[in-house]
Scaffold this active site. Sequence first.
Site, PDB file in Angstrom:
ATOM      1  N   HIS A   1     -14.399 -24.052 -24.550  1.00  0.00           N
ATOM      2  CA  HIS A   1     -14.652 -25.345 -25.190  1.00  0.00           C
ATOM      3  C   HIS A   1     -13.321 -25.910 -25.711  1.00  0.00           C
ATOM      4  O   HIS A   1     -12.512 -25.174 -26.250  1.00  0.00           O
ATOM      5  CB  HIS A   1     -15.610 -25.165 -26.374  1.00  0.00           C
ATOM      6  CG  HIS A   1     -15.830 -26.424 -27.161  1.00  0.00           C
ATOM      7  ND1 HIS A   1     -16.641 -27.440 -26.713  1.00  0.00           N
ATOM      8  CD2 HIS A   1     -15.325 -26.830 -28.355  1.00  0.00           C
ATOM      9  CE1 HIS A   1     -16.643 -28.420 -27.614  1.00  0.00           C
ATOM     10  NE2 HIS A   1     -15.841 -28.064 -28.614  1.00  0.00           N
TER      11      HIS A   1
ATOM     12  N   LEU B   1       3.584 -30.619  10.531  1.00  0.00           N
ATOM     13  CA  LEU B   1       3.068 -29.403   9.913  1.00  0.00           C
ATOM     14  C   LEU B   1       2.113 -29.784   8.781  1.00  0.00           C
ATOM     15  O   LEU B   1       2.444 -30.597   7.923  1.00  0.00           O
ATOM     16  CB  LEU B   1       4.211 -28.547   9.389  1.00  0.00           C
ATOM     17  CG  LEU B   1       5.184 -28.007  10.457  1.00  0.00           C
ATOM     18  CD1 LEU B   1       6.295 -27.206   9.799  1.00  0.00           C
ATOM     19  CD2 LEU B   1       4.443 -27.150  11.481  1.00  0.00           C
ATOM     20  N   GLY B   2       0.947 -29.185   8.785  1.00  0.00           N
ATOM     21  CA  GLY B   2      -0.093 -29.542   7.827  1.00  0.00           C
ATOM     22  C   GLY B   2      -1.153 -30.433   8.428  1.00  0.00           C
ATOM     23  O   GLY B   2      -2.224 -30.614   7.856  1.00  0.00           O
TER      24      GLY B   2
ATOM     25  N   GLY C   1     -19.169 -44.087   4.231  1.00  0.00           N
ATOM     26  CA  GLY C   1     -19.046 -42.663   3.977  1.00  0.00           C
ATOM     27  C   GLY C   1     -17.941 -42.383   2.980  1.00  0.00           C
ATOM     28  O   GLY C   1     -17.381 -43.297   2.372  1.00  0.00           O
TER      29      GLY C   1
ATOM     30  N   GLY D   1     -16.358 -42.429  10.855  1.00  0.00           N
ATOM     31  CA  GLY D   1     -16.430 -41.001  11.138  1.00  0.00           C
ATOM     32  C   GLY D   1     -15.212 -40.498  11.890  1.00  0.00           C
ATOM     33  O   GLY D   1     -14.289 -41.259  12.223  1.00  0.00           O
TER      34      GLY D   1
ATOM     35  N   MET E   1     -16.502 -30.911   8.594  1.00  0.00           N
ATOM     36  CA  MET E   1     -15.118 -31.089   9.030  1.00  0.00           C
ATOM     37  C   MET E   1     -14.244 -31.203   7.790  1.00  0.00           C
ATOM     38  O   MET E   1     -13.846 -32.286   7.371  1.00  0.00           O
ATOM     39  CB  MET E   1     -15.021 -32.311   9.940  1.00  0.00           C
ATOM     40  CG  MET E   1     -15.821 -32.126  11.230  1.00  0.00           C
ATOM     41  SD  MET E   1     -16.065 -33.632  12.198  1.00  0.00           S
ATOM     42  CE  MET E   1     -14.480 -33.772  13.000  1.00  0.00           C
TER      43      MET E   1
END
Length: 465
Positions: free
Chosen positions: A444, A41-42, A186, A271, A317
Site C-alpha cells: 500500500h 533487429l527487434g 481495434g 489487422g 499475434m
Amino acid sequence: MAETIKTKVLIIGAGTGGYVAGIRCGQLGLDAILVDGGDGLGGTCLNVGCIPSKAIIHAASKFETVSKAAAGGTLGITASKPAIDLAQTTAWKDGIVRKLNAGVAGLLKKAKVKVINGWATFSDAKTCTVKTADGDITISAEHVILATGSEPVELPFLKFGGDVISSTEALSLDKVPGKLVVVGGGYIGLELGIAFRKLGAEVAIVEMADRLLPLYDKALTDPVAKWLEKHGVELHLGARAGSFEKGQLNITTKDGAALKLKADKVLVTVGRRPRTKGWGLENMGVAMAGPFVKIDDRCATSMRNVWAVGDLTGEPMLAHKGSAQGEIVAEIIAGHDKRFDPVTIAAVCFTEPEIVSAGLTPLDVEGRDDVITAVFPLMAIGRALALEAGDDGGFVRVLASKTDHRLLGVQAVGQHVSELSNSFAQMLEMGAVLEDVAGTIHVHPTMGEAFHEASLRALGHAIHI
C-alpha cells in the site's frame, strides 16, 4: 559465385521471436545464423510497433497534461499554451529505437550469433539464398526457425501510399494531421487515434463492428468509449470505409447512408497478416493452418527440424508470445524436453484508459453457473485517486471456479493497469486460487491492491467496499 555457409541453426527474421531464439541458441552453445530481412533487429515490435507507439503515446499524454494546465489549470498547476513539434518527438522516439537496436546487436554478438542483413529465399526446407549488399550467400542448416512475423493488412480500395498510411507511417509523421480518420477500431487504431487526439488532431474512427474492440466484453471497453466521447472523437460504428478521394474518405453508415469524411491522413488499421509471401515458403513443404504455418506444441512444423514461432503461427499475434516460443525452440534443438503450453498469454491495449486481459473472460464462461465473478472499482483505491486514475470507471475483475476457487481469468481497465498484467499472468500460470491472492500482502499504496480486493470480494469479504 555465391558464398556457401553451413550452420546448425538458421533463423529467418530478427523480431522478438527470432532474435530471442538466436540469443538462446548462443547461450546453449549452438552455432546459429540470424537473417534480418530489413525490418531491423527487434523486428516490427521494436522498430515500428510496440516500442515506438508507446513512446508516442507517452509523449501525447505529457502534451495533454500541459494542455490541461494551460486550459485553466490542473492539480493547482498552470502553464502557458503548449506547442508540439512532432518532428522532434519522432526524433526522440527514433533515438530510443536506435538504442534498443544497439542493445539487441550487442546481445547477439555476445551470444556469438552471426547476423546477416538481407532477404532470404528458400529453395527447399533447409536451404536458402540471402541477397545482401555484398552479394548472394547460400545457407544450409540442420535446423530452421521461421520467425518472419506479420505485416499490416492493406485494403484493395485503400492502398497504402500518400495520405493513406499504416501504423508504420503514422509513427514517423513530422506534424500532427489536422484531421485524422482511423479505419479500424481495434487496439492499434485506438491506441494511435487516442494519441493523436491528445496531440490536438481531430479524429474520427470507422469500425465495421457495432462497437469498438469487439474481442473484449462491453464492461472493459465502455470506459474507453466514454473517453472518446468526452474528447470529441467522432465514432462511426457498423460502418464501412470506401475510397479516399480529394481529401475525403467515403463511408457507408450502419443505416446505409453515404458520408464523406474530411481527412488529412487516413490511418488503416484493420489487422495484420502473417508474412508468408516472397521468401519461398511454398518450397519448404510445411503444412498450413489457414493463413498461418501449422505447428504443434513444440513449435515444430510438418517438416522435420523446421520450426516456426511468433505471428507466423497464429493468434495471439503478440511479441511476448513470439519471444517465449523462440526460447523454447532453441532449448528443444539443444535437447531439452520442452513444450509451449502456457496457461495464458496476457494482452494489453494501451488505450485511454488501458485494458488488460488474461485467461478466461465473461464471454468465455457465459451460461456457466460454476464460476465466481467479482469486480473491484479503482475509485476505491487510494493510489488510483492520487494518480487521477479513479474516476474513469476503471476496475479489476476476477473469475474463479466455485468449487475449488482456482483463478480462471483476470481483467482490468483503467489508467496504468498495464503494469498489473504480469501479476495476473503469474497467478494464472501458477494455478493460484483466490485464497493465494487474498493471502498475499499487497503493498500500500499501489494499483495492485485492486487485484487483492477483487479476490477478497470473490470470497465474500472485500475490505474497502
